[in-house]
Design a protein around this motif. Sequence first.
Motif, PDB file in Angstrom:
ATOM      1  N   MET A 157      30.390  45.914  30.342  1.00 48.14           N
ATOM      2  CA  MET A 157      30.460  44.472  30.564  1.00 48.14           C
ATOM      3  C   MET A 157      29.194  43.823  30.039  1.00 48.14           C
ATOM      4  SD  MET A 157      30.787  42.471  34.234  1.00 48.14           S
ATOM      5  CE  MET A 157      30.654  40.685  34.367  1.00 48.14           C
ATOM      6  N   VAL A 158      29.343  42.729  29.290  1.00 49.46           N
ATOM      7  CA  VAL A 158      28.226  41.891  28.849  1.00 49.46           C
ATOM      8  C   VAL A 158      28.350  40.551  29.548  1.00 49.46           C
ATOM      9  CG1 VAL A 158      27.187  40.673  26.896  1.00 49.46           C
ATOM     10  CG2 VAL A 158      27.924  43.043  26.628  1.00 49.46           C
ATOM     11  N   VAL A 163      29.629  35.017  34.672  1.00 51.47           N
ATOM     12  CA  VAL A 163      30.830  35.762  35.053  1.00 51.47           C
ATOM     13  C   VAL A 163      30.539  36.631  36.270  1.00 51.47           C
ATOM     14  CG1 VAL A 163      32.583  37.400  34.288  1.00 51.47           C
ATOM     15  CG2 VAL A 163      31.596  35.787  32.652  1.00 51.47           C
ATOM     16  N   SER A 164      31.490  36.669  37.187  1.00 47.85           N
ATOM     17  CA  SER A 164      31.372  37.499  38.374  1.00 47.85           C
ATOM     18  C   SER A 164      32.165  38.788  38.173  1.00 47.85           C
ATOM     19  CB  SER A 164      31.902  36.749  39.601  1.00 47.85           C
ATOM     20  OG  SER A 164      31.840  37.564  40.762  1.00 47.85           O
ATOM     21  N   TYR A 165      31.593  39.886  38.607  1.00 53.05           N
ATOM     22  CA  TYR A 165      32.301  41.166  38.546  1.00 53.05           C
ATOM     23  C   TYR A 165      33.309  41.229  39.695  1.00 53.05           C
ATOM     24  CZ  TYR A 165      33.191  46.181  38.554  1.00 53.05           C
ATOM     25  OH  TYR A 165      33.805  47.421  38.522  1.00 53.05           O
ATOM     26  N   ASP A 166      34.573  41.463  39.358  1.00 58.28           N
ATOM     27  CA  ASP A 166      35.649  41.467  40.347  1.00 58.28           C
ATOM     28  C   ASP A 166      35.901  42.896  40.837  1.00 58.28           C
ATOM     29  OD1 ASP A 166      37.858  41.136  41.911  1.00 58.28           O
ATOM     30  OD2 ASP A 166      39.099  40.163  40.385  1.00 58.28           O
ATOM     31  N   SER A 174      36.717  41.401  33.085  1.00 57.15           N
ATOM     32  CA  SER A 174      35.482  41.198  32.329  1.00 57.15           C
ATOM     33  C   SER A 174      35.078  42.395  31.489  1.00 57.15           C
ATOM     34  CB  SER A 174      34.334  40.859  33.295  1.00 57.15           C
ATOM     35  OG  SER A 174      34.185  41.869  34.280  1.00 57.15           O
ATOM     36  N   GLU A 175      35.831  43.482  31.529  1.00 61.27           N
ATOM     37  CA  GLU A 175      35.410  44.669  30.794  1.00 61.27           C
ATOM     38  C   GLU A 175      35.724  44.554  29.312  1.00 61.27           C
ATOM     39  OE1 GLU A 175      38.951  47.961  30.976  1.00 61.27           O
ATOM     40  OE2 GLU A 175      37.695  47.771  32.756  1.00 61.27           O
ATOM     41  N   LEU A 176      34.892  45.189  28.495  1.00 61.12           N
ATOM     42  CA  LEU A 176      35.059  45.196  27.046  1.00 61.12           C
ATOM     43  C   LEU A 176      35.853  46.395  26.566  1.00 61.12           C
ATOM     44  CD1 LEU A 176      31.420  44.219  26.042  1.00 61.12           C
ATOM     45  CD2 LEU A 176      33.393  42.718  26.371  1.00 61.12           C
ATOM     46  N   PRO A 279      38.744  39.755  26.854  1.00 60.15           N
ATOM     47  CA  PRO A 279      38.977  41.030  27.542  1.00 60.15           C
ATOM     48  C   PRO A 279      40.127  40.954  28.528  1.00 60.15           C
ATOM     49  CG  PRO A 279      36.632  40.517  27.472  1.00 60.15           C
ATOM     50  CD  PRO A 279      37.358  39.302  26.969  1.00 60.15           C
ATOM     51  N   LYS A 280      40.459  39.754  29.005  1.00 58.73           N
ATOM     52  CA  LYS A 280      41.569  39.606  29.937  1.00 58.73           C
ATOM     53  C   LYS A 280      42.900  39.936  29.278  1.00 58.73           C
ATOM     54  CE  LYS A 280      39.271  36.016  32.669  1.00 58.73           C
ATOM     55  NZ  LYS A 280      39.346  34.638  33.171  1.00 58.73           N
TER      56      LYS A 280
END
Length: 333
Positions: A157-158, A163-166, A174-176, A279-280
């Motif tokens: 994740m960048v 952005v909040s990590y869910d 949010s992951e790449l 990424p979504k």
Amino acid sequence: MSGFKPFLSSTLIFLLAECCLVGCDITDGNAEYLKREHSLTKPYQGVGSQWDFWGSTLVTSSYVRLTPDERSKQGSIWNTVPCHLKDWEMHVQFKVHGSGKKNLHGDGVAIWYTKDRLHPGPVFGNQDHFHGLAIFVDTFRNDLQGMDRSFPYISAMVNNGTVSYDHGKDGRSSELGGCSADIRNRDFDTYLAVRYSRGRLTVMVDVDDKNEWKECIDIGGVRLPTGYFFGASAATGDLSDNHDIISMKLYQLMVDHADDEENLDWTKIEPSVSLFKSPKDNIDDPTGNFRGTPLTGWKMFLLLLCGLLGIIVCAVVGAVVFQKRQERNKRFY
């Protein structure tokens, strides 16, 4: 044909040269490029000067234990020296182990390259809304709907602080990219390599004790500034594990940059990723490899355009064939 052989030879030479260049970028533990001020190795003499630790972290002569196999623990260790390398590769030797049986362990460990350090929080023992890069080794599945991937799961994740990590969705939004990796309770140490060079982020793993890297994540268009800090953190919740860092070794990659890149103020770069799709829009298959889901607008436009051109070509060909047949039939009368 005579001109093809020289072309083929020159092409092969070019490909071999490219392979050599790639090989040169791979540090392979070359001590010449090891940056000791950013490395954590036994017997951890730099702890207290070049490295700070927080929380449940315990430093021994053999490992740095970020969390013990106990519930509700958080710990981290952070380099005190900002990294000003444009191109680097971090090798992390680590071990995750505990008494919990299958699916009864957690939560995981994270490797960081961020603007701020020693800020405890809910993201594997570190703060949310961070600036920089995070590599998560998530050992516990929170999203019971996401059964298309197996855990432990490694993701990247960048973040530019917005952005909040869910946790509830295991960071999917949010992951790449990511991959599954069987890193827990192994009889040997496991390894993770994070390479950042020329805007490309590559994450590799060695978790089978075969002394060979396997690619986990490879994505271009990544922009990371210089002057950030390396660190590692871990957390446990209702379930727990020992999260041990054996070593963190940073290597400088010898890479040439264009003049305009050299003249940039790399400390002012905003962490970002240039993606054709969010990424979504990614989902993963059971092996952890990513494939695109819903088509983005420009892809749909290209598909429609190709379909329209195909129809036009078919119509023209059909008209020509029909006209030829008509002319041939006239000759028989």
